[in-house]
Design an enzyme around this catalytic site. Structure first.
Site, mmCIF file in Angstrom:
data_model
loop_
_atom_site.group_PDB
_atom_site.id
_atom_site.type_symbol
_atom_site.label_atom_id
_atom_site.label_comp_id
_atom_site.label_asym_id
_atom_site.label_seq_id
_atom_site.Cartn_x
_atom_site.Cartn_y
_atom_site.Cartn_z
ATOM 1 N N HIS A 167 -3.800 0.717 8.075
ATOM 2 C CA HIS A 167 -2.458 1.314 7.991
ATOM 3 C C HIS A 167 -2.464 2.523 7.047
ATOM 4 O O HIS A 167 -1.977 3.598 7.397
ATOM 5 C CB HIS A 167 -1.470 0.243 7.507
ATOM 6 C CG HIS A 167 -0.068 0.719 7.318
ATOM 7 N ND1 HIS A 167 0.998 0.192 8.006
ATOM 8 C CD2 HIS A 167 0.459 1.670 6.507
ATOM 9 C CE1 HIS A 167 2.107 0.812 7.639
ATOM 10 N NE2 HIS A 167 1.815 1.707 6.726
ATOM 11 N N GLU A 168 -3.038 2.332 5.857
ATOM 12 C CA GLU A 168 -3.027 3.414 4.863
ATOM 13 C C GLU A 168 -3.949 4.551 5.279
ATOM 14 O O GLU A 168 -3.626 5.728 5.104
ATOM 15 C CB GLU A 168 -3.408 2.883 3.478
ATOM 16 C CG GLU A 168 -2.489 1.803 2.924
ATOM 17 C CD GLU A 168 -1.010 2.143 2.989
ATOM 18 O OE1 GLU A 168 -0.660 3.335 2.895
ATOM 19 O OE2 GLU A 168 -0.199 1.212 3.161
ATOM 20 N N HIS A 190 -2.324 6.940 7.589
ATOM 21 C CA HIS A 190 -1.392 7.899 6.977
ATOM 22 C C HIS A 190 -2.092 9.229 6.669
ATOM 23 O O HIS A 190 -1.473 10.285 6.704
ATOM 24 C CB HIS A 190 -0.830 7.343 5.664
ATOM 25 C CG HIS A 190 0.401 6.489 5.822
ATOM 26 N ND1 HIS A 190 1.573 6.962 6.353
ATOM 27 C CD2 HIS A 190 0.640 5.194 5.491
ATOM 28 C CE1 HIS A 190 2.489 5.991 6.342
ATOM 29 N NE2 HIS A 190 1.938 4.901 5.831
ATOM 30 N N CYS A 203 6.405 -0.510 6.472
ATOM 31 C CA CYS A 203 5.880 0.669 5.780
ATOM 32 C C CYS A 203 6.974 1.157 4.844
ATOM 33 O O CYS A 203 8.156 1.139 5.215
ATOM 34 C CB CYS A 203 5.544 1.739 6.814
ATOM 35 S SG CYS A 203 5.007 3.314 6.105
ATOM 36 N N LEU A 204 6.591 1.576 3.636
ATOM 37 C CA LEU A 204 7.606 2.029 2.674
ATOM 38 C C LEU A 204 8.372 3.251 3.183
ATOM 39 O O LEU A 204 9.468 3.516 2.713
ATOM 40 C CB LEU A 204 6.958 2.317 1.315
ATOM 41 C CG LEU A 204 6.413 1.084 0.571
ATOM 42 C CD1 LEU A 204 5.714 1.507 -0.712
ATOM 43 C CD2 LEU A 204 7.518 0.074 0.284
ATOM 44 N N GLN A 241 2.811 10.008 1.680
ATOM 45 C CA GLN A 241 4.140 9.387 1.585
ATOM 46 C C GLN A 241 4.933 9.854 0.367
ATOM 47 O O GLN A 241 6.142 9.684 0.313
ATOM 48 C CB GLN A 241 4.006 7.856 1.535
ATOM 49 C CG GLN A 241 3.557 7.246 2.847
ATOM 50 C CD GLN A 241 3.477 5.749 2.726
ATOM 51 O OE1 GLN A 241 2.472 5.213 2.252
ATOM 52 N NE2 GLN A 241 4.529 5.054 3.131
ATOM 53 N N GLY A 261 0.829 -1.204 0.000
ATOM 54 C CA GLY A 261 0.000 0.000 0.000
ATOM 55 C C GLY A 261 0.855 1.241 0.000
ATOM 56 O O GLY A 261 2.040 1.203 0.347
HETATM 57 NI NI NI Z 1 2.881 3.069 5.532
#
Ligand code: NI
Length: 196
Positions: free
Chosen positions: A137-138, A141, A93-94, A51, A46
């Site tokens: 999670h997303e 953000h 997480c990226l 981000q 995701g």
């Molecule tokens: Ni993340």
């Protein structure tokens, strides 16, 4: 299409509350396509708009397995309208390269959002499946909340962040999740009793 730069933990944009998308313009559609390209290039499950430095309420997810065709999911102006149950999962997480931490999540969620064409839809994810916690999670953000804020074990999280040269936990951001914790503990006790 383009692969965008992913902001790392410590960048202030990741802590901002993102703005609603007022119109799905051509520019927004291109942004979404680029987010998908960026997520796939980074082998992520995701990616949320903050981000890549865009403080907008958009995220993309793809939970298809490696040997399956891509199945991109796009969420614009999402709202989680139902959440229940609890699980402990190890997330990454990226924006936190190589850092995986155990967090508390709801096991079941229902989300409503707009797709890339502005069409409303409702999606349900259950039983602690990957999609269920990816959505949480997303969605977090978009409110400047990061997965480490849900850490189940702050000692573990501290060590993992340190080992990966990432900034430390922010004490004032840590979430008090006693309700989720007691459900997780009950389930663990039950599983132990059943010898699982
Ligand atoms: Ni993340």
């Amino acid at each position: 299409m383009a692969i965008l730069k992913i902001l790392k933990y410590g960048d202030p944009v990741l802590r901002q509350k993102a703005k609603e998308v007022s119109k799905i313009s051509k520019k927004i559609r291109i942004l979404i396509e680029n987010m998908l390209d960026t997520m796939y290039a980074a082998n992520g499950v995701g990616l949320a708009a903050p981000q890549i430095g865009e403080s907008l309420r958009i995220f993309v997810i793809d939970v298809s397995a490696e040997n399956e065709p891509y199945k991109p999911l796009v969420f614009v102006n999402p709202k989680i309208i139902k959440k229940e149950g609890a699980i402990c999962v190890k997330e990454g997480c990226l924006s936190f390269p190589e850092a995986y931490v155990n967090v508390r999540r709801y096991s079941d969620v229902m989300v409503k959002a707009l797709d890339i064409n502005g069409k409303p839809f409702i999606m349900e994810a259950k039983n602690g499946e990957l999609l269920a916690y990816a959505i949480q999670h997303e969605n977090d953000h978009l409110d400047g909340v990061l997965f480490v804020d849900h850490s189940r074990n702050i000692f573990e999280a501290t060590e993992v962040l340190k080992a990966n040269n990432l900034p430390q936990l922010e004490d004032d951001k840590l979430l008090n999740e006693e309700d989720l914790e007691s459900i997780i503990l009950e389930n663990e006790a039950k599983n132990k009793e059943e010898g699982r």
